[in-house]
Design a protein around this motif. Structure first.
Motif, PDB file in Angstrom:
ATOM      1  N   LEU A 158     -20.071 -58.279 -11.074  1.00 45.41           N
ATOM      2  CA  LEU A 158     -19.523 -57.767  -9.815  1.00 45.41           C
ATOM      3  C   LEU A 158     -18.790 -56.441 -10.007  1.00 45.41           C
ATOM      4  O   LEU A 158     -18.809 -55.590  -9.124  1.00 45.41           O
ATOM      5  CB  LEU A 158     -18.582 -58.798  -9.182  1.00 45.41           C
ATOM      6  CG  LEU A 158     -19.255 -60.034  -8.609  1.00 45.41           C
ATOM      7  CD1 LEU A 158     -18.209 -61.032  -8.138  1.00 45.41           C
ATOM      8  CD2 LEU A 158     -20.211 -59.677  -7.497  1.00 45.41           C
ATOM      9  N   LYS A 172     -19.682 -54.090 -11.729  1.00 43.86           N
ATOM     10  CA  LYS A 172     -20.666 -53.018 -11.867  1.00 43.86           C
ATOM     11  C   LYS A 172     -21.311 -52.628 -10.541  1.00 43.86           C
ATOM     12  O   LYS A 172     -22.134 -51.717 -10.502  1.00 43.86           O
ATOM     13  CB  LYS A 172     -21.759 -53.442 -12.859  1.00 43.86           C
ATOM     14  CG  LYS A 172     -21.233 -53.680 -14.255  1.00 43.86           C
ATOM     15  CD  LYS A 172     -22.329 -54.184 -15.161  1.00 43.86           C
ATOM     16  CE  LYS A 172     -21.802 -54.507 -16.535  1.00 43.86           C
ATOM     17  NZ  LYS A 172     -22.854 -55.043 -17.397  1.00 43.86           N
ATOM     18  N   PHE A 173     -20.962 -53.320  -9.451  1.00 41.70           N
ATOM     19  CA  PHE A 173     -21.516 -53.003  -8.142  1.00 41.70           C
ATOM     20  C   PHE A 173     -20.505 -52.246  -7.313  1.00 41.70           C
ATOM     21  O   PHE A 173     -19.316 -52.552  -7.377  1.00 41.70           O
ATOM     22  CB  PHE A 173     -21.935 -54.283  -7.403  1.00 41.70           C
ATOM     23  CG  PHE A 173     -23.270 -54.817  -7.811  1.00 41.70           C
ATOM     24  CD1 PHE A 173     -24.431 -54.280  -7.302  1.00 41.70           C
ATOM     25  CD2 PHE A 173     -23.370 -55.855  -8.720  1.00 41.70           C
ATOM     26  CE1 PHE A 173     -25.668 -54.774  -7.670  1.00 41.70           C
ATOM     27  CE2 PHE A 173     -24.597 -56.352  -9.095  1.00 41.70           C
ATOM     28  CZ  PHE A 173     -25.746 -55.811  -8.570  1.00 41.70           C
ATOM     29  N   PRO A 174     -20.937 -51.289  -6.509  1.00 47.96           N
ATOM     30  CA  PRO A 174     -22.287 -50.747  -6.408  1.00 47.96           C
ATOM     31  C   PRO A 174     -22.607 -49.853  -7.602  1.00 47.96           C
ATOM     32  O   PRO A 174     -21.715 -49.265  -8.210  1.00 47.96           O
ATOM     33  CB  PRO A 174     -22.277 -49.940  -5.110  1.00 47.96           C
ATOM     34  CG  PRO A 174     -20.843 -49.603  -4.873  1.00 47.96           C
ATOM     35  CD  PRO A 174     -20.030 -50.701  -5.517  1.00 47.96           C
ATOM     36  N   ALA A 175     -23.859 -49.786  -7.911  1.00 48.59           N
ATOM     37  CA  ALA A 175     -24.326 -49.031  -9.069  1.00 48.59           C
ATOM     38  C   ALA A 175     -24.352 -47.536  -8.773  1.00 48.59           C
ATOM     39  O   ALA A 175     -24.518 -47.119  -7.626  1.00 48.59           O
ATOM     40  CB  ALA A 175     -25.719 -49.499  -9.462  1.00 48.59           C
ATOM     41  N   TYR A 190     -28.591 -49.968 -11.159  1.00 53.06           N
ATOM     42  CA  TYR A 190     -28.831 -50.999 -10.143  1.00 53.06           C
ATOM     43  C   TYR A 190     -29.810 -52.044 -10.671  1.00 53.06           C
ATOM     44  O   TYR A 190     -29.565 -53.247 -10.566  1.00 53.06           O
ATOM     45  CB  TYR A 190     -29.372 -50.345  -8.870  1.00 53.06           C
ATOM     46  CG  TYR A 190     -29.781 -51.321  -7.791  1.00 53.06           C
ATOM     47  CD1 TYR A 190     -28.849 -51.823  -6.892  1.00 53.06           C
ATOM     48  CD2 TYR A 190     -31.101 -51.742  -7.671  1.00 53.06           C
ATOM     49  CE1 TYR A 190     -29.224 -52.715  -5.897  1.00 53.06           C
ATOM     50  CE2 TYR A 190     -31.483 -52.633  -6.684  1.00 53.06           C
ATOM     51  CZ  TYR A 190     -30.543 -53.118  -5.796  1.00 53.06           C
ATOM     52  OH  TYR A 190     -30.924 -54.011  -4.827  1.00 53.06           O
ATOM     53  N   ASN A 239     -28.173 -54.180 -13.262  1.00 55.16           N
ATOM     54  CA  ASN A 239     -27.238 -55.115 -12.638  1.00 55.16           C
ATOM     55  C   ASN A 239     -27.969 -56.295 -12.005  1.00 55.16           C
ATOM     56  O   ASN A 239     -27.535 -57.443 -12.116  1.00 55.16           O
ATOM     57  CB  ASN A 239     -26.396 -54.404 -11.573  1.00 55.16           C
ATOM     58  CG  ASN A 239     -25.453 -53.381 -12.152  1.00 55.16           C
ATOM     59  OD1 ASN A 239     -25.271 -53.281 -13.360  1.00 55.16           O
ATOM     60  ND2 ASN A 239     -24.873 -52.580 -11.284  1.00 55.16           N
ATOM     61  N   VAL A 240     -29.069 -56.009 -11.333  1.00 54.06           N
ATOM     62  CA  VAL A 240     -29.843 -57.073 -10.688  1.00 54.06           C
ATOM     63  C   VAL A 240     -30.436 -58.007 -11.747  1.00 54.06           C
ATOM     64  O   VAL A 240     -30.476 -59.231 -11.559  1.00 54.06           O
ATOM     65  CB  VAL A 240     -30.930 -56.478  -9.767  1.00 54.06           C
ATOM     66  CG1 VAL A 240     -31.898 -57.536  -9.298  1.00 54.06           C
ATOM     67  CG2 VAL A 240     -30.288 -55.797  -8.572  1.00 54.06           C
ATOM     68  N   ALA A 278     -18.129 -56.019  -2.721  1.00 51.42           N
ATOM     69  CA  ALA A 278     -18.894 -56.140  -3.970  1.00 51.42           C
ATOM     70  C   ALA A 278     -19.733 -57.409  -3.975  1.00 51.42           C
ATOM     71  O   ALA A 278     -20.894 -57.394  -4.396  1.00 51.42           O
ATOM     72  CB  ALA A 278     -17.967 -56.105  -5.184  1.00 51.42           C
ATOM     73  N   TYR A 315     -22.675 -56.969  -1.554  1.00 52.89           N
ATOM     74  CA  TYR A 315     -23.621 -56.007  -2.122  1.00 52.89           C
ATOM     75  C   TYR A 315     -24.453 -56.675  -3.215  1.00 52.89           C
ATOM     76  O   TYR A 315     -25.679 -56.544  -3.252  1.00 52.89           O
ATOM     77  CB  TYR A 315     -22.860 -54.804  -2.682  1.00 52.89           C
ATOM     78  CG  TYR A 315     -23.743 -53.642  -3.054  1.00 52.89           C
ATOM     79  CD1 TYR A 315     -23.977 -52.612  -2.145  1.00 52.89           C
ATOM     80  CD2 TYR A 315     -24.346 -53.552  -4.306  1.00 52.89           C
ATOM     81  CE1 TYR A 315     -24.784 -51.538  -2.471  1.00 52.89           C
ATOM     82  CE2 TYR A 315     -25.157 -52.488  -4.641  1.00 52.89           C
ATOM     83  CZ  TYR A 315     -25.371 -51.478  -3.724  1.00 52.89           C
ATOM     84  OH  TYR A 315     -26.180 -50.424  -4.048  1.00 52.89           O
ATOM     85  N   ALA A 316     -23.788 -57.417  -4.108  1.00 53.93           N
ATOM     86  CA  ALA A 316     -24.487 -58.074  -5.216  1.00 53.93           C
ATOM     87  C   ALA A 316     -25.437 -59.158  -4.707  1.00 53.93           C
ATOM     88  O   ALA A 316     -26.583 -59.250  -5.155  1.00 53.93           O
ATOM     89  CB  ALA A 316     -23.476 -58.662  -6.194  1.00 53.93           C
ATOM     90  N   ALA A 349     -28.367 -57.534  -3.076  1.00 51.80           N
ATOM     91  CA  ALA A 349     -29.238 -56.953  -4.099  1.00 51.80           C
ATOM     92  C   ALA A 349     -30.100 -58.035  -4.735  1.00 51.80           C
ATOM     93  O   ALA A 349     -31.299 -57.842  -4.962  1.00 51.80           O
ATOM     94  CB  ALA A 349     -28.406 -56.246  -5.166  1.00 51.80           C
TER      95      ALA A 349
END
Length: 163
Positions: free
Chosen positions: A37, A39-42, A48, A51-52, A80, A83-84, A87
């Motif tokens: 978390l 690391k988001f947003p990339a 990205y 992270n995914v 976050a 967003y995660a 994603a």
């Protein structure tokens, strides 16, 4: 004698990287979720994607934990987390059927546990992205709910199913 000492030193140096790799795997799920978390947003597409990939490695338990961390509207910042989770939902639609089925199952189970209307609508929107026949029974009860009926109807209409 110098040969034996040199050999022992060489063997000892090989053990350090192996030990470092093993200790990284011993992190708790909570720690791994928090690390992802953070690391988001990339910053870019490459980060990205990385992270995914990390999100996918958390499995259904990690996804469930992230959903359980969602704060009620007005009580915290879900940026976050949303967003995660979004994603992850987008990534499972890229030919990863097993992960998609897992997402549907986790999202449906989460709907039973959530009480905040905005968080329920958020999860319903995720089902709109990844939903299939398996998501229809968990979405149907929300058609009778004034707050969630619109989101549920859109999710059912968008369900990528054979029906």
């Amino acid at each position: 004698m110098k040969y034996i000492i040199g050999l022992l030193l060489f063997i000892c140096t090989l053990q350090v990287p192996v030990h470092a790799q093993q200790s990284a795997d011993q992190r708790t799920l909570t720690t791994r979720v928090a690390d992802v978390l953070a690391k988001f947003p990339a910053a870019d597409k490459k980060q990205y994607d990385a992270n995914v990939t990390e999100l996918g490695k958390l499995g259904s338990e990690g996804l469930q934990q992230m959903i359980s961390m969602l704060s009620p509207e007005g009580k915290g910042d879900n940026t976050a987390l949303e967003y995660a989770i979004s994603a992850y939902s987008s990534s499972v639609m890229e030919g990863r059927q097993t992960d998609r089925s897992t997402a549907v199952q986790v999202y449906c189970n989460s709907l039973k546990k959530l009480s905040d209307a905005s968080n329920i609508n958020f999860i319903i929107r995720q089902l709109q992205l990844v939903g299939d026949d398996a998501s229809l029974p968990c979405l149907a009860p929300y058609l009778n709910n004034e707050v969630h009926a619109g989101a549920a109807a859109r999710a059912i209409a968008q369900a990528k199913s054979e029906a």
